[in-house]
Design a protein around this motif. Structure first.
Motif, PDB file in Angstrom:
ATOM      1  N   THR A 180      -1.661  -4.240   2.682  1.00  0.00           N
ATOM      2  CA  THR A 180      -2.453  -3.054   2.352  1.00  0.00           C
ATOM      3  C   THR A 180      -1.612  -1.792   2.547  1.00  0.00           C
ATOM      4  O   THR A 180      -0.516  -1.844   3.118  1.00  0.00           O
ATOM      5  N   ASP A 181      -2.153  -0.669   2.081  1.00  0.00           N
ATOM      6  CA  ASP A 181      -1.508   0.631   2.277  1.00  0.00           C
ATOM      7  C   ASP A 181      -2.185   1.428   3.391  1.00  0.00           C
ATOM      8  O   ASP A 181      -1.955   2.636   3.526  1.00  0.00           O
ATOM      9  N   LEU A 182      -3.004   0.768   4.188  1.00  0.00           N
ATOM     10  CA  LEU A 182      -3.650   1.446   5.300  1.00  0.00           C
ATOM     11  C   LEU A 182      -2.604   1.977   6.274  1.00  0.00           C
ATOM     12  O   LEU A 182      -1.588   1.319   6.530  1.00  0.00           O
ATOM     13  N   SER A 183      -2.850   3.151   6.819  1.00  0.00           N
ATOM     14  CA  SER A 183      -1.949   3.693   7.828  1.00  0.00           C
ATOM     15  C   SER A 183      -2.120   2.902   9.123  1.00  0.00           C
ATOM     16  O   SER A 183      -3.115   2.188   9.304  1.00  0.00           O
ATOM     17  N   VAL A 184      -1.168   3.051  10.025  1.00  0.00           N
ATOM     18  CA  VAL A 184      -1.258   2.343  11.303  1.00  0.00           C
ATOM     19  C   VAL A 184      -2.521   2.761  12.049  1.00  0.00           C
ATOM     20  O   VAL A 184      -3.214   1.931  12.651  1.00  0.00           O
TER      21      VAL A 184
END
Length: 345
Positions: free
Chosen positions: A299-303
């Motif tokens: 995914t491209d979710l941030s940390v």
């Protein structure tokens, strides 16, 4: 009741007989034979794979419309069979008597019958069955370099060295969800046909076999404390693992799991330790970390968004336990994946 008599211990001969009985379609590809059927007999699939040194795998996922009885009547030296049922149950007897032993879900079972003795498996109708058989031809396996059979306990050493098939053996051991999880991973290997798939399957199979041997050792040495946890407790803990996964973004505690399952905190700790070799908190933390790795990779979710999604309140704490588990920080792990993918392109 449908009855089948099999006169050979070889996987290929067995599957040919079963195909005739089940009226299914048999497909052979890359060393695997898969039999599928959907008809008046029932619905399901059976798979067999032969590996080197006398090791073979048979697994089935099926629901039968009528009771099925399989009688193995062969003069061959019987293999040692390591059996694990992930779903359902079936019954076993030797010499085709009416006295059957019920083999239970999640219980580690080892059987081997005498040469010339009949072995009978009785499969129930209208029961979803998921069963895994790891079969060991002892004569072939003893030819394996560094087989280390002599390091097993005396019961199994004598069984492996029983080249005349004079002994009968049956072990109904402890219940294990850890083995169940490894079998699920074995069945989920999705690498396409070829060397990667065969190596993945063989590696998983040997890991499962080692866990079954370890359970046997612990059982014989009274290390599993089987009296401390019942079959019903096992099933409740198994359901809890799904609950934990579905509530991974929440703060899952022993107190909340106790309320959900009806088991005391002490019983939960005992159960997770026996079944997973982990405390409840260790199990939950490992699951959160595994899911976080999947998020970082896919995914491209941030940390920060990932930390929230897995129910950890502190980003710094997440980075700390991620590094302790995998030897790399989450941000560096994602960079490594991106660099690797870029180099492939």
């Amino acid at each position: 009741m449908r009855e089948l008599i099999i006169n050979s211990s070889k996987s290929e001969d067995m599957f040919s007989k079963i195909q005739t009985c089940m009226q299914g379609e048999l497909i052979k590809d890359c060393g695997e034979s898969v039999l599928t059927f959907i008809n008046t007999v029932g619905k399901g699939s059976l798979r067999t794979i032969d590996f080197n040194w006398g090791i073979s795998l048979i697994d089935c996922d099926m629901k039968l419309a009528e009771e099925a009885k399989i009688v193995f009547d062969t003069k061959d030296l019987a293999p040692i069979e390591f059996i694990f049922i992930s779903k359902g149950y079936f019954k076993y007897s030797e010499n085709n008597t009416d006295e059957y032993t019920r083999l239970e879900q999640f219980q580690n079972t080892i059987i081997s019958h005498k040469r010339n003795a009949e072995k009978t498996f009785m499969f129930p109708k209208d029961e979803h069955l998921k069963i895994n058989f790891i079969r060991v031809n002892r004569q072939e396996y003893l030819q394996k370099k560094n087989n280390n059979v002599s390091q097993l306990n005396q019961l199994l050493v004598s069984l492996f060295n029983d080249s005349d098939g004079e002994a009968t053996y049956q072990h109904g051991g402890s219940f294990s969800l850890k083995i169940a999880d490894e079998i699920k991973l074995l069945n989920d290997v999705d690498t396409t046909c070829g060397m990667l798939r065969s190596l993945s399957l063989e590696g998983r199979l040997y890991l499962i076999l080692s866990l079954q041997l370890l359970e046997h050792k612990n059982f014989e040495e009274n290390m599993n404390l089987p009296e401390a946890i019942s079959k019903d407790d096992i099933l409740k803990i198994h359901k809890l693992t799904t609950y934990i996964l579905e509530h991974i973004s929440d703060t899952v505690t022993i107190t909340s799991l106790s309320a959900e399952s009806g088991l005391s905190p002490k019983k939960l700790q005992i159960g997770f330790k026996i079944l997973y070799s982990k405390t409840v908190n260790e199990y939950v933390r490992q699951l959160k970390l595994e899911i976080s790795k999947d998020y970082l990779k896919n995914t491209d979710l941030s940390v920060s968004e990932i930390v929230y999604a897995i129910g950890i309140k502190s980003r710094s704490y997440f980075s700390k336990i991620f590094f302790e588990a995998y030897g790399i920080l989450p941000t560096d792990y994602r960079k490594h994946l991106k660099n690797k993918n870029a180099s492939i392109r």
